[in-house]
Design a protein around this motif. Structure first.
Motif, mmCIF file in Angstrom:
data_model
loop_
_atom_site.group_PDB
_atom_site.id
_atom_site.type_symbol
_atom_site.label_atom_id
_atom_site.label_comp_id
_atom_site.label_asym_id
_atom_site.label_seq_id
_atom_site.Cartn_x
_atom_site.Cartn_y
_atom_site.Cartn_z
ATOM 1 N N THR A 76 16.732 72.430 -91.826
ATOM 2 C CA THR A 76 15.651 73.410 -91.689
ATOM 3 C C THR A 76 16.154 74.834 -91.486
ATOM 4 N N GLN A 131 14.956 76.497 -95.714
ATOM 5 C CA GLN A 131 15.430 77.168 -94.511
ATOM 6 C C GLN A 131 14.708 78.496 -94.298
ATOM 7 N N PHE A 171 11.152 77.691 -92.911
ATOM 8 C CA PHE A 171 11.065 77.340 -91.497
ATOM 9 C C PHE A 171 11.351 78.543 -90.600
#
Length: 327
Positions: A146, A315, A318
């Protein structure tokens, strides 16, 4: 505030299969098991599929740095250790994120079929991680995937889900259209459109049904259950009655695993105070092929990969879940 042993805050971020272990007051130390790393041997780990070498980039799996003002908690829901059909596989995977400064929060469902590296030699669907790696390494793996540092993890089985909802006297959900699951539970399970009051078993069936819909629809239903549990806990005002809170927690504690440091009273008090400030509007999302993922055309296997075969999109997403939504 004067604190006695019975009025110590225990911040248990609740999520039940959805689900929620919401803020609970009046809890004695060490009531929930804190686990170590029960990992499988290398031979028990899944070997990487040949095609994955061209689809995954190991260099992207970097452990991010901890952020002081951001709290991220991994929530894993499993069938239970006694379930012979993959009892430790995590069919429910969510990441709760909270900004201590802005008080914004988000809850994002991650599909169980997301295919990732576990280490430099092995890869598999992400729902195998907990069974294979144990809690600590699973938390680190999700941090790498994430791109945000995950502070803690909570694991619950579906017995806890059912018991918590029954302990609350049921929950209320509103359906835009009727819901049907014809065969999964051995009979036709259905709910009408409109307001429904669900007991633990009904809520479990509604949250876990998958034959009549997709995993992504199921994730959205689980988030709906979370919201209903949060609402019910607020209505009951469990936080003001330490004895009721303790009794409620004792009902489900054998079905919950966490790496929260439950002996650190100061941390728990601050965490509980933080959660009291969570705004009523929580951003809720589901990762799916409709946004950041795709299903590669590979015979006899269903997996999901990040679009453009890079984790960067996931990524970046998030990292931005706590920023204001664009108009």
């Amino acid at each position: 505030m004067h604190l006695t042993k019975k009025t110590i805050f225990l911040a248990i971020l609740a999520v039940i299969v959805g689900g929620v272990l919401w803020w609970v007051k009046g809890f004695f130390n060490k009531e929930i098991d804190v686990i170590g790393n029960n990992t499988k041997t290398e031979d028990e780990k899944a070997l990487i599929f040949p095609f994955a070498k061209d689809k995954l980039n190991l260099s992207e799996y970097v452990l991010p740095k901890e952020e002081k003002d951001r709290l991220d908690i991994l929530i894993l829901g499993l069938r239970g250790k006694d379930d012979p059909d993959g009892g430790l596989l995590t069919d429910t995977i969510m990441l709760f994120s909270y900004d201590r400064q802005t008080k914004r929060s988000s809850l994002v469902s991650i599909p169980r079929d997301l295919y990732v590296y576990f280490d430099d030699k092995h890869a598999n669907k992400i729902n195998v991680a907990y069974e294979t790696l144990g809690l600590k390494k699973t938390r680190q793996l999700f941090s790498k995937v994430t791109g945000v540092y995950i502070d803690n993890a909570v694991v619950f089985d579906f017995a806890a889900f059912k018991q918590i909802i029954d302990g609350l006297g049921g929950i209320d959900v509103t359906l835009d259209k009727p819901f049907y699951e014809k065969s999964q539970w051995g009979y036709e399970f259905s709910l009408p459109a409109g307001e429904n009051h669900l007991n633990g078993e009904q809520a479990l069936y509604y949250a876990r049904s998958r034959y009549s819909s997709s995993d992504f629809d199921r994730a959205r239903r689980q988030q709906q259950i979370i919201s209903a549990i949060k609402t019910k806990v607020g209505q009951m005002d469990l936080l003001s009655n330490p004895l009721d809170a303790l009794s409620f927690l004792n009902t489900v504690r054998n079905h919950i695993t966490t790496d929260f440091n439950l002996t650190d009273t100061g941390t728990l008090i601050n965490l509980a105070k933080d959660f009291e400030n969570v705004s009523g509007s929580m951003r809720r999302e589901v990762l799916s092929p409709d946004n950041l993922l795709y299903h590669p055309d590979i015979p006899e296997i269903y997996i999901l990969l990040p679009k453009n075969d890079t984790l960067k999109t996931i990524q970046d997403y998030f990292k931005g879940t706590l920023t204001p939504a664009k108009p």
